[in-house]
Design an enzyme around this catalytic site. Structure first.
Site, mmCIF file in Angstrom:
data_model
loop_
_atom_site.group_PDB
_atom_site.id
_atom_site.type_symbol
_atom_site.label_atom_id
_atom_site.label_comp_id
_atom_site.label_asym_id
_atom_site.label_seq_id
_atom_site.Cartn_x
_atom_site.Cartn_y
_atom_site.Cartn_z
ATOM 1 N N SER A 81 0.843 -1.188 0.000
ATOM 2 C CA SER A 81 0.000 0.000 0.000
ATOM 3 C C SER A 81 0.879 1.239 0.000
ATOM 4 O O SER A 81 2.018 1.214 0.496
ATOM 5 C CB SER A 81 -0.899 0.018 1.243
ATOM 6 O OG SER A 81 -1.543 1.277 1.393
ATOM 7 N N TYR A 110 -1.258 -0.694 10.372
ATOM 8 C CA TYR A 110 -1.408 -1.083 8.968
ATOM 9 C C TYR A 110 -0.206 -0.611 8.144
ATOM 10 O O TYR A 110 0.379 -1.375 7.376
ATOM 11 C CB TYR A 110 -2.689 -0.479 8.416
ATOM 12 C CG TYR A 110 -2.951 -0.776 6.959
ATOM 13 C CD1 TYR A 110 -3.420 -2.010 6.551
ATOM 14 C CD2 TYR A 110 -2.757 0.211 5.983
ATOM 15 C CE1 TYR A 110 -3.683 -2.281 5.211
ATOM 16 C CE2 TYR A 110 -3.015 -0.043 4.643
ATOM 17 C CZ TYR A 110 -3.475 -1.285 4.263
ATOM 18 O OH TYR A 110 -3.720 -1.532 2.934
#
Length: 260
Positions: free
Chosen positions: A147, A160
């Site tokens: 990501s 995350y």
């Protein structure tokens, strides 16, 4: 025990892809797009029901192999079952992962460990399941979905982002070794994509795109020689610009993301 037995072996035409995290979101959309482009696609996720629904959409191209990637033995077993039923895996796309917002006021190392175990260790289990065979064949391609959150530490996304930073680092480290062994390594860094995970967010998501747009960007990227597939371009530019700033300026911007 996971049942990975197919009712009957399919006709072996077209390259074989294995996609994890394929029951929803980016993984599901990429599976459908690759199948439409002629791939045979083995799909894995924890939700067997959703995988069977996906298989039913294209039963001659998509094949369900339920898997919890946090189970190391199961990852190896499923990879072996795919190869036994469908043949060598030409392309592996590992997109299994999860996201929950975090906060210093409810900092929980157990929650961090759960995220790390799924996003990073789970990916490592599937990498371990395909690398030896690809090296032995001196053929194959591996893509890990990370990501843009791996570029910069953002408030509320520490757990995350840390896992995605780890995946980016891991892929960079593996790239030259795998290249020497005849295996291609890529990392995929999406921005905000409209998925069941991001639907839970209660904050603005700049440059949000659909899963179909994400899948198109990924499949188009697979047709290039790029190591990193990053999209959409506006988000890629913004996050890389933020990453390049000195910490003083970067923190001045990220402070504005704090919840009141």
């Amino acid at each position: 025990m996971t049942d990975t037995t197919l009712s009957s072996p399919p006709v072996q035409t077209g390259k074989l892809a294995w996609i994890t995290g394929a029951s929803s979101g980016i993984g599901r959309a990429v599976a459908i797009k690759l199948a439409r482009e002629g791939y045979r696609v083995a799909v894995s996720a924890r939700s067997a029901d959703k995988l069977m629904e996906l298989q039913a959409e294209m039963p001659d191209r998509i094949f369900a192999f339920p898997l919890d990637v946090t189970d190391r033995a199961a990852a190896s077993s499923v990879a072996n079952a795919i190869r036994a039923s469908l043949g060598p895996i030409d392309l592996a796309i590992f997109s299994a992962g999860s996201y929950k917002r975090d906060s210093v006021r409810r900092f929980n190392s157990g929650a961090f460990a759960e995220t790390l175990n799924l996003n990073v260790i789970g990916t490592a289990h599937t990498l371990e399941a395909v690398i030896p065979d690809m090296i032995a064949r001196r053929s194959g391609e591996i893509c890990v979905v990370a990501s843009v959150a791996g570029y910069v530490g953002l408030p509320g996304g520490g757990f995350y982002g840390a896992t995605k930073a780890a995946l980016n680092n891991l892929c960079e480290a593996l790239y030259p070794e795998l290249e020497r062994e005849g295996v291609r390594m890529r990392v995929i860094n999406p921005g905000f994509v409209d998925t069941p995970l991001t639907a839970k967010n209660d904050f603005p998501m700049p440059f949000l795109i659909s899963v179909d747009e994400a899948a198109e960007s990924i499949v188009d990227g697979l047709k290039t020689n790029k190591f990193e597939i990053i999209f959409p371009w506006k988000m890629a530019f913004a996050i890389k610009f933020l990453h390049a700033l000195p910490h003083r300026l970067r923190f001045a911007l990220t402070r504005k993301m704090l919840r009141k």
